[in-house]
Design an enzyme around this catalytic site. Structure first.
Site: not given
Ligand code: NAP
Length: 236
Positions: A158, A15
């Site tokens: 986390y 999303s």
């Molecule tokens: P984000 O923008 O916060 O997106 C998180 C996604 O997870 C959203 O689509 C959210 O959708 C979904 N989500 C959260 N809780 C959920 C639930 N209970 N059921 C279903 N969907 C759920 O985060 P992001 O940074 O893109 O993270 C993506 C991945 O990359 C994660 O695994 C994160 O740990 C990893 N990561 C990110 C970074 C960074 O710097 N951004 C660094 C290292 C690793 P809804 O809220 O619509 O449900």
């Protein structure tokens, strides 16, 4: 750019953020995308973005990976019933919750972190393993974080769940090593998303890469030509 025409891809966290950008990239490359997250509006926006990029209309699956965890179990069979196959899994759903000392972690926050950051991966592996193994070139990419292997103060809520998830994914990779299925973890490094903003609210805009900058490298891991397996690929 690898052509993914004819491939069926399941993307969680679709999303917004990294999962959404990867979905658009896979759709642009021709994959039939199935998008999972809680926010219907966000999923619809990403469907629009995929179509605008020339991709096929996506299938939207609004689903809470914590509150409706059991529904994950039917994903693999339902996708096979509808599309006849599943070629790609990108598990990008994740939740930071909050940065807090381990001694202060609240049960509700730990339950959410374990459900979304760890158990959801287990349930997805359970339900997607059979069709991914059956695919001619099954590919799974699970988003991880450097903190999973480098514990740091305040990141335990986390990081502990992510570390458990990494362990599970690496075990799965070992189990399928002799099949055509390739399974990898991808650490995107710092990316400007809601999750990043929760962790670093004062960060200057432009400090981190955008989701669309990291998405092509993650989509490349889904290509038939990808040979890496059981690795943690650091994109940062
Ligand atoms: P984000 O923008 O916060 O997106 C998180 C996604 O997870 C959203 O689509 C959210 O959708 C979904 N989500 C959260 N809780 C959920 C639930 N209970 N059921 C279903 N969907 C759920 O985060 P992001 O940074 O893109 O993270 C993506 C991945 O990359 C994660 O695994 C994160 O740990 C990893 N990561 C990110 C970074 C960074 O710097 N951004 C660094 C290292 C690793 P809804 O809220 O619509 O449900």
């Amino acid at each position: 750019m690898t052509d993914l025409t004819g491939r069926v891809a399941l993307i969680t966290g679709a999303s917004r953020g990294i999962g959404a950008a990867v979905a658009v990239e896979l759709g642009r490359r021709g994959a039939q995308c199935i998008l999972v997250a809680r926010t219907q509006g966000g999923l619809e926006e990403i469907d629009d973005a995929i179509r605008a990029a020339g991709g096929l209309p996506a299938t939207l699956l609004p689903l809470d990976l914590q509150k409706r965890a059991q529904d994950v179990d039917m994903l693999g069979p339902s996708i096979v019933a509808r599309f006849g196959r599943l070629d790609i899994l990108v598990h990008a759903a994740g939740v930071l919750s909050k940065l807090t000392p381990v001694a202060h972690i609240q049960p509700r926050d730990m339950e959410e972190s374990l459900a979304v950051n760890l158990s959801a991966a287990w349930r997805l592996i359970r339900t997607c393993d059979p069709p991914l193994r059956a695919a001619p070139a099954g590919r799974a990419v699970v988003l991880t974080d450097a903190v999973a292997s480098a514990p740091a103060a305040y990141w335990g809520l986390y990081g502990a769940a992510k570390a458990g998830m990494d362990h599970l994914v690496r075990c799965w990779a070992a189990e399928v090593a002799t099949t055509p299925l390739r399974v990898n973890l991808a650490d995107p490094g710092p990316v400007a998303t809601q999750l990043r903003a929760n962790a670093f609210p004062g960060e200057m805009p432009g400090t981190s890469r955008s989701p669309s900058e990291v998405a092509p490298a993650i989509a490349d891991l889904c290509a038939e030509t990808e040979t890496r397996h059981g690795e943690t690929i650091r994109l940062g």
